[in-house]
Design an enzyme around this catalytic site. Structure first.
Site, mmCIF file in Angstrom:
data_model
loop_
_atom_site.group_PDB
_atom_site.id
_atom_site.type_symbol
_atom_site.label_atom_id
_atom_site.label_comp_id
_atom_site.label_asym_id
_atom_site.label_seq_id
_atom_site.Cartn_x
_atom_site.Cartn_y
_atom_site.Cartn_z
ATOM 1 N N TYR A 1 0.832 -1.208 0.000
ATOM 2 C CA TYR A 1 0.000 0.000 0.000
ATOM 3 C C TYR A 1 0.865 1.255 0.000
ATOM 4 O O TYR A 1 0.619 2.200 -0.761
ATOM 5 C CB TYR A 1 -0.925 -0.007 1.216
ATOM 6 C CG TYR A 1 -1.614 1.314 1.481
ATOM 7 C CD1 TYR A 1 -2.653 1.760 0.665
ATOM 8 C CD2 TYR A 1 -1.229 2.125 2.564
ATOM 9 C CE1 TYR A 1 -3.283 2.978 0.914
ATOM 10 C CE2 TYR A 1 -1.860 3.342 2.811
ATOM 11 C CZ TYR A 1 -2.879 3.760 1.986
ATOM 12 O OH TYR A 1 -3.492 4.961 2.222
ATOM 13 N N HIS A 2 1.888 1.254 0.849
ATOM 14 C CA HIS A 2 2.751 2.426 0.944
ATOM 15 C C HIS A 2 3.470 2.691 -0.375
ATOM 16 O O HIS A 2 3.544 3.833 -0.841
ATOM 17 C CB HIS A 2 3.769 2.229 2.065
ATOM 18 C CG HIS A 2 4.710 3.377 2.239
ATOM 19 N ND1 HIS A 2 4.291 4.672 2.377
ATOM 20 C CD2 HIS A 2 6.075 3.423 2.270
ATOM 21 C CE1 HIS A 2 5.331 5.479 2.509
ATOM 22 N NE2 HIS A 2 6.425 4.747 2.431
#
Length: 316
Positions: free
Chosen positions: A186-187
């Site tokens: 996600y990051h």
């Protein structure tokens, strides 16, 4: 020949990156443009009102400075993001049937490259901000030519997020699937998309602070990874890396909060500001990052305690 050589040497590293991505664009565009046209045509015929609103928003929002830089097409950004996610998915399937690979040399070059690039970005962004009289916070967007140099450095920070995808690909090749967590994936893909939007709308002003701060954190982080890959790990840094990351998130939240109060509460009539949409996006995104990294930090400390407890029992 001598003139070309002189021009090459006289250019800044950021200019070579711009030329590199422009060249890739020239090569790839004949293949990607027909696909983009087809998708746009389908979108326009299926949802004409939404298509028109999105088109107007994009046209109105884009900075004239980012319009001069490569890899600003949102279609290309979406393709790269999808390619990243698909590479992880199919890469894990492919490696599940094979032995893990020795990627030590690849890791050394990858970490060395990102330490060098992050150092360059931190120094150039910080120097450019100092040279142009930036304050710590509340710096307005600059759309004139004098803001183009900072725009180039912020653009470089944005495209550097592509090279960070290699973090995940190395994990896939090493079959370290436990490291490929939701937080990690996600990051990596969200920060790439967010920094495209930041660069697209306002590639200077307040964006300098996050880019410089994150570059400094990455000098430390990738420096530690490099030392580990070279077999002389700077061990004391390991437990502090997540703390460094969380500290930068807090500082960015402070920046966003300050800007909201400064531009929206204290000086709502001021026209020369930084886009509120980017400030709000920064604040919300930092909340998600803090929550996810805090959860990771707690889990990591628990793993350390369990490992220490098991080690102590074995030594008895």
């Amino acid at each position: 020949m001598e003139t070309n050589s002189t021009n090459f040497v006289s250019k800044e590293p950021v200019d070579h990156f711009i030329t590199f991505f422009e060249t890739i664009g020239i090569i790839a565009d004949p293949y990607l443009t027909p696909i983009e046209v087809t998708i746009k045509s389908t979108f326009k015929s299926s949802l004409p009102s939404l298509y028109e609103n999105v088109s107007k928003f994009m046209e109105k929002s884009q900075s004239p400075l980012s319009a001069r830089l490569p890899l600003m097409n949102p279609f290309h950004v979406l393709l790269i993001t999808i390619a990243y996610l698909l590479t992880i998915y199919f890469g894990k399937i492919f490696m599940s049937r094979r032995e893990k690979l020795n990627v030590r040399i690849l890791s050394i070059f990858h970490n060395l490259f990102l330490v060098s690039l992050s150092s360059y970005m931190f120094l150039t962004i910080t120097f450019e901000a100092w040279k142009n009289g930036y304050s710590l916070f509340a710096n307005p967007e600059v759309r004139s030519e004098e803001g183009f140099q900072m725009a180039k450095y912020v653009w470089l920070f944005y495209v550097s997020k592509i090279s960070e995808f290699m973090d995940t690909f190395i994990m896939v090749l090493k079959k370290n699937n436990h490291q490929i967590s939701f937080l990690h994936v996600y990051h990596h893909f969200s920060i790439f998309m967010i920094w495209w939007f930041v660069t697209f709308v306002a590639p200077n002003g307040e964006s300098y602070f996050s880019a410089a701060l994150n570059s400094l954190v990455h000098v430390i982080m990738y420096g530690y990874y490099l030392s580990t890959t070279l077999s002389f790990p700077i061990r004391f840094l390991k437990r502090y890396i997540t703390q460094f990351q969380m500290t930068q998130f807090i500082m960015m939240m402070v920046q966003a909060t300050y800007d909201i109060i400064h531009f929206k509460v204290l000086r709502p009539e001021e026209k020369n500001t930084y886009p509120f949409s980017l400030t709000a996006l920064l604040w919300v995104y930092m909340v998600t990052m803090l929550a996810l990294f805090a959860n990771f930090y707690r889990a990591d400390r628990k793993r350390e305690k369990v490992a220490k407890s098991v080690g102590d029992k074995k030594s008895l």
